[in-house]
Design a protein around this motif. Structure first.
Motif, PDB file in Angstrom:
ATOM      1  N   ALA A 101       8.816  -4.503  10.790  1.00  0.00           N
ATOM      2  CA  ALA A 101       9.047  -4.930   9.400  1.00  0.00           C
ATOM      3  C   ALA A 101       9.897  -3.879   8.698  1.00  0.00           C
ATOM      4  O   ALA A 101       9.938  -2.709   9.079  1.00  0.00           O
ATOM      5  CB  ALA A 101       7.721  -5.102   8.674  1.00  0.00           C
ATOM      6  N   ARG A 102      10.587  -4.317   7.674  1.00  0.00           N
ATOM      7  CA  ARG A 102      11.404  -3.381   6.887  1.00  0.00           C
ATOM      8  C   ARG A 102      10.500  -2.524   6.011  1.00  0.00           C
ATOM      9  O   ARG A 102       9.712  -3.048   5.224  1.00  0.00           O
ATOM     10  CB  ARG A 102      12.408  -4.130   6.028  1.00  0.00           C
ATOM     11  N   ILE A 140      -2.799  12.493  -0.470  1.00  0.00           N
ATOM     12  CA  ILE A 140      -2.810  11.026  -0.514  1.00  0.00           C
ATOM     13  C   ILE A 140      -1.380  10.501  -0.502  1.00  0.00           C
ATOM     14  O   ILE A 140      -1.050   9.550   0.228  1.00  0.00           O
ATOM     15  CB  ILE A 140      -3.544  10.520  -1.773  1.00  0.00           C
ATOM     16  N   ARG A 141      -0.521  11.133  -1.275  1.00  0.00           N
ATOM     17  CA  ARG A 141       0.874  10.695  -1.358  1.00  0.00           C
ATOM     18  C   ARG A 141       1.565  10.781   0.013  1.00  0.00           C
ATOM     19  O   ARG A 141       2.374   9.924   0.362  1.00  0.00           O
ATOM     20  CB  ARG A 141       1.614  11.563  -2.381  1.00  0.00           C
ATOM     21  N   ALA A 142       1.206  11.783   0.782  1.00  0.00           N
ATOM     22  CA  ALA A 142       1.813  11.968   2.107  1.00  0.00           C
ATOM     23  C   ALA A 142       1.483  10.823   3.053  1.00  0.00           C
ATOM     24  O   ALA A 142       2.230  10.564   4.013  1.00  0.00           O
ATOM     25  CB  ALA A 142       1.361  13.294   2.706  1.00  0.00           C
ATOM     26  N   MET A 143       0.371  10.121   2.821  1.00  0.00           N
ATOM     27  CA  MET A 143      -0.010   9.007   3.686  1.00  0.00           C
ATOM     28  C   MET A 143       1.009   7.864   3.631  1.00  0.00           C
ATOM     29  O   MET A 143       1.087   7.041   4.542  1.00  0.00           O
ATOM     30  CB  MET A 143      -1.386   8.468   3.289  1.00  0.00           C
ATOM     31  N   TYR A 192       2.248   5.033   6.500  1.00  0.00           N
ATOM     32  CA  TYR A 192       2.229   3.584   6.277  1.00  0.00           C
ATOM     33  C   TYR A 192       3.615   2.984   6.532  1.00  0.00           C
ATOM     34  O   TYR A 192       3.741   1.923   7.139  1.00  0.00           O
ATOM     35  CB  TYR A 192       1.758   3.270   4.859  1.00  0.00           C
ATOM     36  N   ARG A 193       4.659   3.670   6.099  1.00  0.00           N
ATOM     37  CA  ARG A 193       6.009   3.136   6.316  1.00  0.00           C
ATOM     38  C   ARG A 193       6.404   3.252   7.792  1.00  0.00           C
ATOM     39  O   ARG A 193       7.127   2.392   8.316  1.00  0.00           O
ATOM     40  CB  ARG A 193       7.014   3.857   5.419  1.00  0.00           C
ATOM     41  N   SER A 194       5.922   4.286   8.472  1.00  0.00           N
ATOM     42  CA  SER A 194       6.178   4.395   9.913  1.00  0.00           C
ATOM     43  C   SER A 194       5.519   3.254  10.667  1.00  0.00           C
ATOM     44  O   SER A 194       6.095   2.690  11.613  1.00  0.00           O
ATOM     45  CB  SER A 194       5.655   5.736  10.438  1.00  0.00           C
ATOM     46  N   ALA A 248       0.822  -1.202   0.000  1.00  0.00           N
ATOM     47  CA  ALA A 248       0.000   0.000   0.000  1.00  0.00           C
ATOM     48  C   ALA A 248       0.861   1.259   0.000  1.00  0.00           C
ATOM     49  O   ALA A 248       0.554   2.232  -0.701  1.00  0.00           O
ATOM     50  CB  ALA A 248      -0.931  -0.005   1.203  1.00  0.00           C
ATOM     51  N   ALA A 249       1.942   1.241   0.777  1.00  0.00           N
ATOM     52  CA  ALA A 249       2.815   2.415   0.834  1.00  0.00           C
ATOM     53  C   ALA A 249       3.402   2.722  -0.542  1.00  0.00           C
ATOM     54  O   ALA A 249       3.459   3.886  -0.964  1.00  0.00           O
ATOM     55  CB  ALA A 249       3.932   2.175   1.848  1.00  0.00           C
TER      56      ALA A 249
END
Length: 252
Positions: A250-251, A234-237, A241-243, A222-223
């Protein structure tokens, strides 16, 4: 004083849920007694709390045995859960072909989770011959029963026209229903439709819900998709997601 559950109390899911919240050890004791008396619903629930370690020491092997006992009495959900144990190796060896057999029993009984799990094997050819048409039929039946994960997958089939005619409006409706049913993948799919329609704030709200419920595999995919979005909000989300991936260990 001993803590007992009568048959009708075992069947009262709301009451049992409250008991597990307030006194999980006592609820587990009552389920042990009821399961030993042959009450199939108690056997199934006992298997679940043994699998989760809720109110009782976690014991996947014993959970698997109780699921098998309940399945032998014809309980569809017990067949489904035994299938899960066999598919994933919970409490014993992996045997995907046997898992498929138990999923098939649950699916034939009309259980939504059985239909979904059996469809997953049919779609991937694990434990059974690959049959995407039959998989689609199972997903459709489960979706029509209100199974949120199947709703999202049915939407994908309909949107892409895989083994069925393309029906974009129906696909979008299934995504919406999946999102409202609580499936994080459905929430992400529905958010994508809303974003494409310019309804960015609504899309962001669903993306936040998907972020909370999503597992690591989903969050990673999703990220990457969010990073390709045209709208900056939307892109900033993708950062969130990665945080969350990092929080889960997880990596990113």
């Amino acid at each position: 004083m001993a803590f007992h559950l009568r048959r009708e109390e075992v069947l009262d899911g709301d009451q049992l849920g409250q008991m597990l919240e307030e006194s999980p050890a006592k609820a587990a004791q009552a389920l042990l007694m009821a399961a030993g008396q042959g009450i199939v619903e108690a056997q199934l629930l006992l298997g679940q709390i043994l699998l989760d370690g809720r109110g009782i020491e976690r014991d996947p092997a014993l959970a698997r045995r109780w699921f098998a006992i309940a399945a032998n009495q014809g309980n569809a959900m017990a067949h489904n859960m035994l299938g899960r144990c066999l598919e994933h190796g919970w409490g014993g060896e992996v045997d995907v072909a046997d898992a498929a057999r138990h999923y098939r029993f649950a699916a034939d009984a009309g259980l939504d989770w059985g239909l979904y799990n059996y469809a997953n094997l049919l779609a991937t050819g694990r434990g059974v011959a690959t049959d995407p048409v039959a998989a689609l039929q199972c997903y459709r039946l489960a979706a029509e029963k209100g199974h949120a994960k199947s709703m999202n997958l049915l939407g994908r089939y309909l949107e892409d026209g895989v083994h069925c005619p393309v029906d974009v409006p129906a696909a979008h409706e299934w995504y919406r229903r999946s999102a409202e049913g609580g499936d994080f993948r459905g929430q992400f799919s529905h958010a994508g439709i809303l974003a494409a329609r310019g309804r960015v704030e609504q899309a962001l709200a669903w993306l936040r819900q998907a972020l909370v419920g999503g597992n690591a595999n989903f969050l990673k995919v999703a990220a990457a998709a969010l990073e390709e979005a045209t709208q900056p909000e939307i892109r900033a989300m993708a950062v969130d997601y990665r945080s969350r991936l990092t929080e889960l260990g997880a990596r990113p």
